[in-house]
Design a protein around this motif. Structure first.
Motif, PDB file in Angstrom:
ATOM      1  N   UNK A 222       5.234   1.984   1.482  1.00  0.00           N
ATOM      2  CA  UNK A 222       4.300   1.298   2.375  1.00  0.00           C
ATOM      3  C   UNK A 222       3.264   2.197   3.011  1.00  0.00           C
ATOM      4  N   UNK A 223       3.595   3.440   3.250  1.00  0.00           N
ATOM      5  CA  UNK A 223       2.650   4.376   3.877  1.00  0.00           C
ATOM      6  C   UNK A 223       2.158   5.454   2.910  1.00  0.00           C
ATOM      7  N   UNK A 224       2.397   5.249   1.629  1.00  0.00           N
ATOM      8  CA  UNK A 224       1.943   6.234   0.644  1.00  0.00           C
ATOM      9  C   UNK A 224       0.431   6.200   0.517  1.00  0.00           C
ATOM     10  N   UNK A 225      -0.252   7.322   0.681  1.00  0.00           N
ATOM     11  CA  UNK A 225      -1.712   7.338   0.515  1.00  0.00           C
ATOM     12  C   UNK A 225      -2.090   6.962  -0.917  1.00  0.00           C
ATOM     13  N   UNK A 313       7.113 -15.724   3.500  1.00  0.00           N
ATOM     14  CA  UNK A 313       7.210 -14.515   4.318  1.00  0.00           C
ATOM     15  C   UNK A 313       6.511 -13.342   3.641  1.00  0.00           C
ATOM     16  N   UNK A 314       6.764 -13.167   2.343  1.00  0.00           N
ATOM     17  CA  UNK A 314       6.159 -12.053   1.607  1.00  0.00           C
ATOM     18  C   UNK A 314       4.648 -12.213   1.530  1.00  0.00           C
ATOM     19  N   UNK A 315       4.190 -13.422   1.221  1.00  0.00           N
ATOM     20  CA  UNK A 315       2.748 -13.639   1.067  1.00  0.00           C
ATOM     21  C   UNK A 315       1.992 -13.410   2.378  1.00  0.00           C
ATOM     22  N   UNK A 316       2.668 -13.576   3.499  1.00  0.00           N
ATOM     23  CA  UNK A 316       2.021 -13.365   4.795  1.00  0.00           C
ATOM     24  C   UNK A 316       2.158 -11.926   5.281  1.00  0.00           C
ATOM     25  N   UNK A 317       2.828 -11.078   4.495  1.00  0.00           N
ATOM     26  CA  UNK A 317       3.080  -9.702   4.912  1.00  0.00           C
ATOM     27  C   UNK A 317       2.066  -8.748   4.281  1.00  0.00           C
ATOM     28  N   UNK A 318       2.155  -7.466   4.685  1.00  0.00           N
ATOM     29  CA  UNK A 318       1.327  -6.437   4.055  1.00  0.00           C
ATOM     30  C   UNK A 318       2.181  -5.534   3.168  1.00  0.00           C
ATOM     31  N   UNK A 319       3.324  -6.063   2.698  1.00  0.00           N
ATOM     32  CA  UNK A 319       4.190  -5.315   1.791  1.00  0.00           C
ATOM     33  C   UNK A 319       3.398  -4.967   0.533  1.00  0.00           C
ATOM     34  N   UNK A 320       3.554  -3.764   0.050  1.00  0.00           N
ATOM     35  CA  UNK A 320       2.753  -3.279  -1.065  1.00  0.00           C
ATOM     36  C   UNK A 320       3.191  -3.927  -2.379  1.00  0.00           C
ATOM     37  N   UNK A 321       2.252  -4.599  -3.054  1.00  0.00           N
ATOM     38  CA  UNK A 321       2.528  -5.124  -4.390  1.00  0.00           C
ATOM     39  C   UNK A 321       2.085  -4.099  -5.429  1.00  0.00           C
ATOM     40  N   UNK A 325      -1.080  -1.625  -5.243  1.00  0.00           N
ATOM     41  CA  UNK A 325      -0.925  -0.170  -5.320  1.00  0.00           C
ATOM     42  C   UNK A 325      -2.060   0.444  -6.138  1.00  0.00           C
ATOM     43  N   UNK A 326      -2.429  -0.202  -7.239  1.00  0.00           N
ATOM     44  CA  UNK A 326      -3.534   0.309  -8.045  1.00  0.00           C
ATOM     45  C   UNK A 326      -4.857   0.195  -7.293  1.00  0.00           C
ATOM     46  N   UNK A 327      -5.020  -0.909  -6.579  1.00  0.00           N
ATOM     47  CA  UNK A 327      -6.254  -1.067  -5.802  1.00  0.00           C
ATOM     48  C   UNK A 327      -6.348   0.003  -4.713  1.00  0.00           C
ATOM     49  N   UNK A 328      -5.216   0.304  -4.098  1.00  0.00           N
ATOM     50  CA  UNK A 328      -5.187   1.258  -2.992  1.00  0.00           C
ATOM     51  C   UNK A 328      -5.606   2.660  -3.426  1.00  0.00           C
ATOM     52  N   UNK A 329      -5.458   2.955  -4.714  1.00  0.00           N
ATOM     53  CA  UNK A 329      -5.869   4.274  -5.192  1.00  0.00           C
ATOM     54  C   UNK A 329      -7.374   4.468  -5.091  1.00  0.00           C
ATOM     55  N   UNK A 330      -8.121   3.360  -5.086  1.00  0.00           N
ATOM     56  CA  UNK A 330      -9.575   3.439  -5.082  1.00  0.00           C
ATOM     57  C   UNK A 330     -10.165   3.660  -6.458  1.00  0.00           C
ATOM     58  N   UNK A 331      -9.309   3.778  -7.478  1.00  0.00           N
ATOM     59  CA  UNK A 331      -9.774   4.063  -8.840  1.00  0.00           C
ATOM     60  C   UNK A 331      -9.715   2.848  -9.753  1.00  0.00           C
ATOM     61  N   UNK A 332      -9.376   1.682  -9.196  1.00  0.00           N
ATOM     62  CA  UNK A 332      -9.198   0.499 -10.036  1.00  0.00           C
ATOM     63  C   UNK A 332      -9.919  -0.721  -9.470  1.00  0.00           C
ATOM     64  N   UNK A 543       7.787   5.162  -9.174  1.00  0.00           N
ATOM     65  CA  UNK A 543       8.385   6.495  -9.219  1.00  0.00           C
ATOM     66  C   UNK A 543       8.170   7.159 -10.574  1.00  0.00           C
ATOM     67  N   UNK A 544       8.365   6.383 -11.656  1.00  0.00           N
ATOM     68  CA  UNK A 544       8.232   6.939 -13.000  1.00  0.00           C
ATOM     69  C   UNK A 544       6.840   7.495 -13.246  1.00  0.00           C
ATOM     70  N   UNK A 545       5.837   6.885 -12.624  1.00  0.00           N
ATOM     71  CA  UNK A 545       4.464   7.316 -12.882  1.00  0.00           C
ATOM     72  C   UNK A 545       3.874   8.129 -11.726  1.00  0.00           C
ATOM     73  N   UNK A 546       4.792   8.868 -11.063  1.00  0.00           N
ATOM     74  CA  UNK A 546       4.375   9.936 -10.175  1.00  0.00           C
ATOM     75  C   UNK A 546       4.085   9.582  -8.738  1.00  0.00           C
ATOM     76  N   UNK A 547       4.376   8.359  -8.301  1.00  0.00           N
ATOM     77  CA  UNK A 547       4.093   7.974  -6.915  1.00  0.00           C
ATOM     78  C   UNK A 547       5.056   8.666  -5.958  1.00  0.00           C
ATOM     79  N   UNK A 548       4.562   9.026  -4.804  1.00  0.00           N
ATOM     80  CA  UNK A 548       5.364   9.715  -3.794  1.00  0.00           C
ATOM     81  C   UNK A 548       5.754   8.749  -2.686  1.00  0.00           C
ATOM     82  N   UNK A 549       7.035   8.548  -2.421  1.00  0.00           N
ATOM     83  CA  UNK A 549       7.449   7.621  -1.361  1.00  0.00           C
ATOM     84  C   UNK A 549       7.028   8.111   0.028  1.00  0.00           C
TER      85      UNK A 549
END
Length: 554
Positions: A222-225, A313-321, A325-332, A543-549
């Motif tokens: 959730x807080x991974x840059x 509940x999930x749809x109203x949350x900011x839990x990372x999908x 996650x790809x959008x958050x990278x800024x590269x997609x 995790x498999x593709x290098x994400x840091x928790x």
């Protein structure tokens, strides 16, 4: 009426006893009504219901006015429980679970839409009115039947009192000795058991809602840059695709499997010739037989979204999908192609999709195939033309979420593959749709439903793999899976909830990253390939593709 009775006393007395008998039969059937079609057998009605004995004891002791009110109320309750048992039958048959009286009312709107797409608007209207009328009439009739029976009890109070005492003694004796007939207890408290179950289900639903809200606030990533999310997939064009009702049964059931397995083998070979490799495993879906959005959200959120309240509940949350996650990278750039969406879709925000193409934005002018608004092949071609082939002016890669619908029940009619360069606006499918099976000829035939279901899976998988052969490149990474098993009538009453999942890529490094998963090579997962809960896939993939928790706890 009174004059008729006086002129025909024997006929009037006979009619009165016939009505009383029918009233007793109606109440008895409702008291013993099972909640699954498999239990709908004569032996289930060869039992002594405790509720009838208790009702007789209470009604015999009450003054007239109170007796009528209590009898009517008890009858209405018994009728309502019978209706709930009928709902349970339907939910167990199609969704493999009980009807939830808190969460499941919203699904009737979807069911009505499904009927409209399958049988047409007029037939759906008739069915809807008929079902509502049946429910109201049943509850009213059972209430009136109980009032009539209570009057008979009082009219013959001495006999009724002795009969109730005898019945109570017999019930206690049968219970004490646990006497059964073909494995079914002769002393029953079925209706009381249903009430207890429903009360407990309500309590558990409310408790689950509160507990799940706490769970949804915890997120390992959730807080991974953005810079630390999926670094090993940068530069890849990611495609996540769900195939409707693509379950383990399609690959392992003796009726469906031969055709599907040969398709997977041929497609694996064709993809290999095109330079692609694949690995496949199993995920245990959070849903069964329907409610596809629960499977979608479970996979993408990493949370076990097994009911409608959890979904809200999930749809109203900011839990990372995963998509977010790809959008958050800024590269997609993130895009959804969803031919099954025919109305507003606020979930777009949760999934972090910049753009969503629904059923009305893909230019389709051909026929619907029952529930499915358009063939998968056409939807994929439009994805290519409107999204995948467009150059990314900002230098970003593409992350796409596709929901394919041609394998949605009732699996009639089923599209056929046509030359890709002849798809046009979809009108080429007119003759195919007209020549296909009618939904009404398939939906009630279990064997035919299984056969046609298998064919629909073959069509969907072929469409997707042919698209990949035709348009995929060195940077394409495809993740595709089923959202749930088909309905119980097709997959079987005791089928697992497992669905196949595959990752396909040309770059060998992509599949090397998941070597430790021990998935099977190719598009067909082996019977003993690893089985994970669907909710575990997000974290394993990241995790498999290098994400840091970087956990988020509130």
């Amino acid at each position: 009426m009174q004059a008729w009775r006086e002129r025909h006393p024997v006929a009037a007395l006979t009619l009165s006893w016939v009505v009383t008998f029918l009233a007793a039969v109606l109440v008895y059937i409702c008291l013993e009504m099972p909640n699954t079609l498999g239990q709908l057998r004569l032996m289930e009605f060869a039992r002594i219901p405790a509720e009838a004995i208790m009702a007789a004891v209470i009604l015999l002791s009450l003054p007239r006015r109170a007796r009528v009110i209590v009898a009517a109320g008890f009858g209405a309750l018994v009728g309502t429980i019978a209706v709930l048992n009928m709902f349970d039958m339907g939910f167990n048959e199609y969704l493999g679970r009980h009807f939830n009286i808190i969460l499941d009312w919203s699904l009737f709107g979807d069911a009505r839409g499904y009927l409209k797409d399958t049988f047409g608007g007029t037939a759906t209207q008739v069915i809807t009115v008929g079902v509502i009328a049946l429910i109201v009439v049943l509850i009213v009739l059972v209430a009136l039947a109980m009032v009539r029976l209570s009057n008979v009890l009082v009219t013959y109070k001495a006999i009724a009192t002795k009969g109730t005492l005898i019945a109570g003694t017999v019930w206690i004796t049968l219970t004490a000795f646990a006497l059964e007939f073909h494995g079914i207890p002769l002393a029953a408290d079925h209706t009381a058991g249903v009430i207890k179950y429903q009360v407990r289900a309500v309590q558990e639903t409310l408790r689950d809602e509160a507990e799940f809200k706490k769970v949804a606030k915890v997120d390992a990533f959730g807080n991974t840059p953005g810079s630390q999310l999926v670094p090993d997939l940068r530069g890849k064009d990611m495609i996540f695709t769900f195939i409707e009702s693509y379950g383990r049964s399609a690959i392992e059931d003796p009726i469906m499997a031969p055709g599907v397995d040969s398709t997977l083998a041929a497609d694996t070979q064709a993809l290999s010739k095109a330079g692609f490799a694949a690995k496949s495993g199993w995920l245990t879906s959070a849903t069964y037989g329907g409610s596809s959005w629960l499977g979608h959200s479970t996979t993408m959120s990493g949370l076990w979204v097994s009911n409608q309240q959890r979904y809200r509940t999930v749809m109203a949350s900011d839990h990372l999908s995963l998509t977010d996650a790809f959008k958050k990278t800024g590269d997609y750039d993130t895009v959804g192609v969803m031919p099954g969406i025919q109305k507003g879709w606020p979930e777009q925000s949760f999934y972090g999709l910049d753009k969503v193409y629904n059923a009305f934005q893909l230019g389709y002018q051909g026929p619907k195939f029952s529930w499915s608004t358009m063939p998968d092949q056409y939807a994929l071609e439009q994805f290519q033309k409107q999204v995948h082939s467009k150059p990314r002016t900002d230098g970003k890669s593409l992350m796409s979420l596709l929901i394919l619908t041609s394998s949605h029940q009732p699996w009639a009619p089923i599209p056929k593959l046509v030359p890709w360069d002849q798809l046009g606006n979809g009108s080429i499918f007119d003759s195919i749709e007209k020549a296909g099976n009618k939904a009404s000829s398939v939906i009630a035939d279990t064997t035919k439903s299984r056969q046609e279901y298998g064919k629909s899976i073959q069509y969907s998988v072929n469409s997707l793999t042919q698209w990949l052969e035709r348009y995929g490149n060195d940077n394409t990474v495809l993740v595709f899976l089923g959202d749930h098993q088909p309905i119980a009538r097709v997959s079987g009453n005791h089928a697992s909830r497992d669905v196949p999942i595959s990752i396909v890529a040309k770059d060998p490094k992509v599949l090397q990253k998941i070597d430790s998963w021990n998935w099977s090579d190719g598009l067909r997962p082996a019977h003993d390939a690893p089985v994970w809960k669907m909710s575990s896939f997000r974290d394993k993939f990241l995790t498999a593709y290098g994400s840091t928790p970087h956990p988020k706890t509130n």
